[in-house]
Design a protein around this motif. Structure first.
Motif, PDB file in Angstrom:
ATOM      1  N   THR A 232       0.826  -1.208   0.000  1.00 24.53           N
ATOM      2  CA  THR A 232       0.000   0.000   0.000  1.00 24.53           C
ATOM      3  C   THR A 232       0.858   1.256   0.000  1.00 24.53           C
ATOM      4  O   THR A 232       0.623   2.196  -0.779  1.00 24.53           O
ATOM      5  CB  THR A 232      -0.933   0.010   1.224  1.00 24.53           C
ATOM      6  N   GLY A 236       0.993   3.363  -3.244  1.00 23.24           N
ATOM      7  CA  GLY A 236       0.355   4.649  -2.995  1.00 23.24           C
ATOM      8  C   GLY A 236       1.292   5.817  -3.206  1.00 23.24           C
ATOM      9  O   GLY A 236       0.910   6.842  -3.789  1.00 23.24           O
ATOM     10  N   LEU A 310      -2.017  -4.781  -5.498  1.00 24.35           N
ATOM     11  CA  LEU A 310      -2.200  -5.273  -4.135  1.00 24.35           C
ATOM     12  C   LEU A 310      -2.720  -6.714  -4.140  1.00 24.35           C
ATOM     13  O   LEU A 310      -2.224  -7.566  -3.389  1.00 24.35           O
ATOM     14  CB  LEU A 310      -3.189  -4.369  -3.396  1.00 24.35           C
TER      15      LEU A 310
END
Length: 604
Positions: A232, A236, A310
């Motif tokens: 993440t 991200g 993911l």
């Protein structure tokens, strides 16, 4: 220990050619469905039939591949904005896999419910995304329905678009599910089982083992959570940086293009004699709208890409890292802690070692090296335990032989035979087995207790070694003074065993603790009139209460220098009469309830 390896499943890694065929077939189904409704102007999409079919057949990994790459290919060859919908397609793949694993598609009500959920993802989220990119009321499958709702005057354009898209998308997804299930069940069951892809890097596990591993609590943060956090943060951070950079570049490009366009127009105007000095590039408001739409497309794209990365990352780490480590932990935990008692059974120990070997972890990295090291350690452990067991059996056999020899030596001094020590041991065993069967004193009668009493029984009269032969072999009745001396053999026996125990570590004393109880208290009586301490009832150790019955009975039916042997039936009557006075009633009853076995020992 729970079964860990699922013997029904084939040990194999991912079949890459199945993955390629599934993904390609799913993408083609999505494209065909989309083209079909477009050609015949059907107000549906049918662009997720392949995603659903592949997710049901192969799980969510090939499903999200189909969902993401369908959008990517559509964006390259048909509509450049299509990649912005990749998030929705990937979510549909994940939802389909979850619904299938929970057997929703076998229940009509749950099929309808799943269509409503799909409708929210594809209809509501899709409508919002479409409205931002194209504006509400743009060319979509729900346009005709949207106009009917909007013209009713009860809803705004935004609300009408949401409702129209939701209803159309529910219908679309319901039809897509039906088509996908028809395709799935048209494929033979044997082939369906072969193409359900699991990326095992070890022997497949049972559902129970997987459930146990997933429910195990970590001290702080689980490895699975750490993988999710790492993916993440990494994805991200890259997405945010790319979004900011691309948005700034897009805005600069709009401004620069606008200025260049105005400059060119003014030059043309000057050349043609037309005054175009009043024109200007995009206003800030128009520029802001364009940038907002561009940013929304990019965010949707990055969300789809993020979910894709993911999901793939979690899936691969699950089979390459998390499951192998947790499987080793679950299997090796059988060698300590909660399974310690089971490992006293060599068969269980060997079964655990065999299970560990059957895991066949083959990740090809440090995890496999760790597994190989664990396996060598466990095999060495099993070999050590087997060697210790063999050595202990030898020591125990030698120890029992010495005990019997010592007991025979003591008994031979009062002209008895070695049969007395053997018989009393057998009687104690018969009594204990009967009490276990009857559920009497079940908290005390553990396998360890039974073994200790049985093997220490021959030492119950070891104290007689300190008594003079004149008293032991006296043909007549002992005088009160002589009997007082004879009674000291109980305490003397306890002292002898105490001396032996003082030279042995407490944890190794084992049966000697019960041997001391037998030697010290086997002449105590239930009513408290016995010796040497005058204990009564359950104050007397259970092992001594058992030996009291066994010792008296064998003495009754055996000939001694001072008496003749009693008949078997008369001896049994004496035991009955003495229950509740001399003997513990429960122990006496157990003895009397096992007369058939008692008679076999007595006669042999």
């Amino acid at each position: 220990m729970v079964n860990i390896v699922d013997d029904r499943k084939e040990v194999s890694g991912v079949k890459w050619y199945y993955l390629v065929l599934l993904v390609c077939g799913g993408i083609l189904m999505n494209i065909f469905g989309s083209k079909f409704v477009g050609r015949y102007e059907i107000p549906l999409y049918l662009d997720s039939v392949g995603t659903m079919t592949v997710s049901i057949l192969g799980g969510f990994l090939p499903g999200i591949f189909v969902g993401f790459f369908s959008s990517l290919l559509n964006s390259i060859f048909t509509d450049s904005v299509a990649i912005s919908y990749s998030m929705i397609n990937v979510l549909i793949a994940i939802l389909t896999t979850v619904f299938n694993e929970k057997n929703w598609f076998k229940d009509l009500f749950k099929v309808m419910l799943s269509a409503l959920i799909y409708g929210f993802v594809g209809g509501v989220l899709g409508a919002i995304l479409t409205g931002i990119i194209y504006g509400f009321g743009g060319e979509t499958a729900s346009l005709g329905f949207l106009k009917i709702i909007y013209e009713s005057g009860k809803l705004s354009a935004f609300q009408a678009a949401l409702l129209a898209d939701y209803i159309i998308d529910v219908a679309d997804k319901l039809i897509s599910i039906v088509i996908a299930l028809a395709i799935v069940y048209a494929i033979p069951a044997k082939f369906r089982a072969r193409i359900n892809i699991k990326y095992w890097k070890q022997a497949p596990l049972t559902r129970d083992a997987i459930e146990i591993m997933r429910n195990r609590k970590s001290r702080y943060i689980s490895l699975r959570t750490k993988v999710v956090i790492l993916l993440t943060l990494a994805t991200g951070l890259v997405a945010v940086c790319a979004l900011l950079i691309s948005t700034v570049l897009f805005k600069d490009a709009i401004v620069q293009t606008g200025e260049e366009t105005v400059h060119i127009a003014q030059e043309i105007g000057n050349y043609s004699g037309v005054d175009l000095s009043g024109i200007s590039p995009y206003s800030e408001k128009e520029t802001g709208r364009a940038v907002f739409r561009f940013a929304t497309r990019q965010i949707s794209l990055f969300c789809g890409l993020f979910i894709f990365i993911l999901a793939v990352g979690i899936y691969l780490s699950e089979y390459h890292l998390i499951l192998p480590i947790n499987t080793m932990a679950l299997t090796s935990s059988s060698f300590s802690g909660e399974e310690e008692d089971k490992l006293k059974d060599e068969a269980n120990l060997e079964k655990t070692a065999k299970t560990f070997k059957e895991l066949k972890i083959g990740t090809g990295d440090e995890i496999e090296n760790l597994y190989d090291s664990f396996q060598m350690m466990i095999e060495a452990h099993v070999a050590t335990v087997q060697a210790l067991k063999s050595r202990n059996e030898t020591v125990t056999a030698l120890q029992n032989s010495i005990i019997i020899a010592l007991a025979d030596l003591v008994e031979s001094r009062d002209q008895s035979t070695g049969e007395h020590v053997k018989n009393t041991a057998e009687y104690t065993k018969i009594i204990m087995n009967e009490m276990i069967k009857e559920g009497v004193y079940k908290d005390v009668l553990t396998p360890e207790f039974v073994s200790d009493v049985y093997h220490s029984a021959p030492l119950h009269d070891v104290g007689k070694i300190s008594i003079s032969d004149n008293f032991l072999n006296k043909p007549g009745k002992l005088t009160p003074e002589e009997f007082s001396i004879m009674k000291t053999h109980s305490k003397e026996g306890a002292l002898i065993i105490d001396k032996v125990m003082s030279n042995i570590p407490e944890q190794d004393a084992g049966y000697l603790k019960e041997a001391r109880n037998l030697a010290m208290y086997h002449h105590e009586r239930w009513d408290g009139t016995g010796y040497p301490m005058g204990l009564k009832g359950e104050e007397i150790p259970l092992s001594a209460r058992i030996m009291a019955v066994a010792d008296v009975f064998d003495a009754l039916i055996s000939e001694r220098s001072y008496k003749k042997a009693f008949p078997f039936d008369r001896a049994i009557e004496i035991i009955k009469e003495s229950s509740g006075t001399h003997f513990d009633p429960k122990v006496a009853d157990a003895f009397l309830n096992a007369l058939e076995e008692v008679r076999k020992v007595a006669e042999n």
